[in-house]
Design a protein around this motif. Structure first.
Motif, PDB file in Angstrom:
ATOM      1  N   TYR B 126       1.188  -7.388   7.076  1.00  0.00           N
ATOM      2  CA  TYR B 126       2.500  -7.454   6.441  1.00  0.00           C
ATOM      3  C   TYR B 126       2.504  -8.260   5.164  1.00  0.00           C
ATOM      4  O   TYR B 126       3.468  -8.217   4.414  1.00  0.00           O
ATOM      5  N   PRO B 128       1.103  -8.117   2.129  1.00  0.00           N
ATOM      6  CA  PRO B 128       1.414  -7.479   0.844  1.00  0.00           C
ATOM      7  C   PRO B 128       2.886  -7.127   0.671  1.00  0.00           C
ATOM      8  O   PRO B 128       3.445  -7.350  -0.411  1.00  0.00           O
ATOM      9  N   VAL B 129       3.514  -6.605   1.710  1.00  0.00           N
ATOM     10  CA  VAL B 129       4.943  -6.262   1.570  1.00  0.00           C
ATOM     11  C   VAL B 129       5.767  -7.512   1.386  1.00  0.00           C
ATOM     12  O   VAL B 129       6.723  -7.527   0.621  1.00  0.00           O
ATOM     13  N   ILE B 131       4.871 -10.283  -0.005  1.00  0.00           N
ATOM     14  CA  ILE B 131       4.722 -10.797  -1.371  1.00  0.00           C
ATOM     15  C   ILE B 131       5.541  -9.945  -2.337  1.00  0.00           C
ATOM     16  O   ILE B 131       6.299 -10.465  -3.162  1.00  0.00           O
ATOM     17  N   ALA B 132       5.429  -8.619  -2.201  1.00  0.00           N
ATOM     18  CA  ALA B 132       6.182  -7.727  -3.090  1.00  0.00           C
ATOM     19  C   ALA B 132       7.676  -7.982  -2.947  1.00  0.00           C
ATOM     20  O   ALA B 132       8.402  -8.087  -3.944  1.00  0.00           O
ATOM     21  N   ILE B 135       8.769 -11.162  -4.680  1.00  0.00           N
ATOM     22  CA  ILE B 135       8.883 -11.055  -6.138  1.00  0.00           C
ATOM     23  C   ILE B 135      10.214 -10.404  -6.505  1.00  0.00           C
ATOM     24  O   ILE B 135      10.945 -10.877  -7.383  1.00  0.00           O
ATOM     25  N   ILE B 136      10.554  -9.322  -5.794  1.00  0.00           N
ATOM     26  CA  ILE B 136      11.780  -8.599  -6.143  1.00  0.00           C
ATOM     27  C   ILE B 136      13.026  -9.427  -5.813  1.00  0.00           C
ATOM     28  O   ILE B 136      13.881  -9.651  -6.671  1.00  0.00           O
TER      29      ILE B 136
END
Lengths: 122, 157
Positions: B126, B128-129, B131-132, B135-136
């Motif tokens: 999980y 990577p999601v 972190i993405a 950021i958003i």
């Protein structure tokens, strides 16, 4: 650290895309597996060979944290209902291969499918 | 400080009622962090830490369970540390950048607690999601915090 705002936005956007790509690769291209492992608090609770499941059945994982009803179908496993507040585990849908496990954080429940390389010796 | 704590708590509780947009554990807007960030700028680092602490404790009482308390506590702590470190190094118009880094730190902290709790390395998938999404969501909460800080300063309190 003097960088233009434009550059920063590009770097961050790139980071988002890379992360989502990695996620996609993990979720979609992970090796298939047949053994589902349900664990609570890191301790194995039940192990099911999904290739031997002929008829769908349900069982309930009852712990001191709460209860989750797990639905086992031929080749797939999912959480059909839970009494946790967010129900994320239910919304995650069916798990058919290794890669991304189903997690119910409030109940410390994890459902994983073991990748094939793990059963190579058997 | 009490006002900011109350605002953070209300946002936190309301956000807990919104059904999750993405079926991924740990992903949420993190709107309450607007208040932590605002407190770092308008009050002081120490008081912002107290705002965070109160929000996390009271939030767990009103809207969460003991395990969600652990996640928001550890994640929030890491995010606060990031804000404290970066406050004087980044110009104020770039608060959103601090917010992004803090949000990512928050999610990584959450992940660490998660790993310790369930002791299953598989949930690292999980990361990577998380972190993405950090950021958003961090970008938006950061922009919101920037407007809030400017608005409050204009009131000359």
């Amino acid at each position: 650290m003097k960088m233009s705002t434009k550059k920063l936005i590009i770097i961050l956007a790139a980071a988002v895309i890379v992360c989502l790509a990695v996620w996609f690769v993990i979720a979609r291209l992970a090796p298939g597996g047949v053994t589902a492992v349900v664990s609570v608090d890191g301790v194995e609770y039940r192990r099911i060979d999904l290739s031997k499941v002929k008829e769908p059945f349900e069982f309930t994982v009852e712990t001191k944290y709460g209860s989750n009803t797990v639905l086992v179908e031929p080749g797939a496993i999912s959480v059909s209902s839970a009494d946790c507040p967010d129900k994320i585990c239910v919304h995650m849908g069916r798990l058919t291969g290794a890669g991304v496990p189903i997690v119910c954080m409030p109940h410390r429940l994890v459902i994983e499918i073991e990748g094939e390389e793990l059963d190579a010796w058997s | 400080m009490a006002v900011l704590t109350a605002a953070a708590l209300i946002i936190f509780i309301i956000e807990a009622q919104i059904p999750p947009l993405v079926p991924v554990p740990g992903v949420k807007l993190g709107l309450a962090n607007i208040m932590t960030l605002t407190a770092v700028y308008l009050l002081s680092r120490k008081e912002a830490g107290l705002v965070l602490l109160m929000r996390v404790i009271l939030g767990a009482v009103f809207a969460g369970s003991p395990s969600t308390f652990l996640f928001s506590a550890f994640g929030g702590l890491l995010a606060w540390l990031v804000m404290c470190l970066l406050k004087d190094r980044v110009s104020e118009s770039r608060i959103w950048l601090i917010s992004v880094i803090a949000a990512v730190a928050h999610n990584i902290g959450q992940m660490i607690v998660c790993m310790l709790v369930v002791k299953t390395p598989g949930i690292l998938a999980y990361l990577p999601v998380l972190i993405a999404s950090g950021i958003i969501t961090g970008t938006f909460t950061g922009i919101a915090a920037l407007y809030l800080i400017r608005a409050v300063r204009k009131m000359k309190l």
